[in-house]
Design an enzyme around this catalytic site. Sequence first.
Site: not given
Length: 324
Positions: A113, A251, A281
Site C-alpha cells: 500500500c 492512504h 482500499n
Amino acid sequence: MIYSRIAGTGSGLPEKIVTNQDLEKIMDTSDEWIRGRTGIAERRVISNGESTTTLAEVACRKAMEAADVDPSQIDLLVMGTTTPDVVFPSSACLIQKKLGLPDCGAMDVNAACSGFMYALSIADKFIRCGEAKKVLVCGAETLTQLVNWERRDTAVLFGDGAGAVVLEASNEAGILSTHIHANGNYADLLRTDTGVSRGFGDMSHNDYKPEVEMKGNEVFKVAVRTLHRIVEETLGANDLQKSDLDWLIPHQANLRIISATARMLDMSMDNVVVTVDRHGNTSAASVPLALDEAVRDGRIRRGELMLLEAFGGGFTWGSALIRF
Ligand code: UT7
C-alpha cells in the site's frame, strides 16, 4: 537547487461498482458493519478485460494531459504495484509500450500500500540529482483479484484503481521532502500465502489462487502508531507545525485510521481528502486517486501545503510533504 513539482494528476477506475449490499448477498456481512468499521460503502472491481495496466494507462494519459506533457518528453516511469498483470515484463514496461514512451527507464516498485509513496520518493531523487526532468509516477492495483470472496474479513476491504502524477524539474518546491521506511518483522500480519519461488499453492485445485491474509486488528494498531510517527518526522524535517498544513491526503484503508491521523494533526476532516467510502482500499493507488480527485474538483489549489502518507504490507510506510 533543483526541486520536483507535480505538473499534472490523473486517475483510472474500473467501470463495475460493487456495493456493500451486493456483498451482503454473497457472504455473512452487513452494510452497517462495513460502514461502521471501515467507512466503505462501495468499491470498484475490474471486469471485461480491465487490468492493473489498463487502469494505469488511463491514469497516466490523464496526468500527462493535465501537465501538458507529450509521451516523448518522459525520462522515467516509476510504478508502484503489488498486483502486476504478469510476473514479467514489469507493469511499467507494459505501460511504457501502451503510452508510446521513449526508451526511458521503466520500473515497478513493490511496497504494497506504500507503493506510490516509494515510487514518488524515487522519482523525486532522480529529478533532484538532475538525471531526469519529467517523470511519470503511478500507483495501480487490482487487489480484488487476490481476495477470497467467501472471506468477509478481507473481501469487503479492497477495491481496484490507478492514480498517476507527472513530476517535473522546477526551481521552486514542489516536493519538500519524502520519507520511506519498512520493517520486515511484521511480514506475517499482512501478506499473501504463496508466490513464485514458494510455489502457487495446491495446483491440483483448478480454482486455486493466492489470497490476502491479514490480522486486521493488529495491523490497525501498528498503522495508527506508525502514521503518527511519520507525520511528526515529516513536519520536523521541514521545521513546520501542524497548523502550517492545508491538506492531508492519507492512504485510504480505514476511515477510523484516517480520522485518528487527522485528530493527531488537530485538523478538521474538511481538510482531509477521503475516497475510502467509494473506492475501498486500493493499496498503492489510493493516495494518487485521492489527490487527483481533490485537484480536479478544485479543492486543492496551487501554493497549498499537503501531507501525503501511506502504510501497508511489509510493513512499509511513507510520506511526502508537498507545496502544490
Ligand atoms: O492498507 C494496508 C493497511 N491495512 C489496514 O490498515 C487495515 C487495518 N485494519 C482494519 O482496518 C480493521 O482491523 C478491519 C476493518 C480489518 C477489521 O475491523 P476490526 O474492528 O479490527 O474488527 P475485528 O477484526 O476485530 O473483528 C471484529 C468482529 C469479529 O467477530 P467476533 O470475533 O467479535 O465475533 C469478526 O469476525 O467482526 C467480525 N467481522 C465481520 N463481521 C461482519 C470481521 N469482518 C466482518 C465483516 N462483516 N465483513
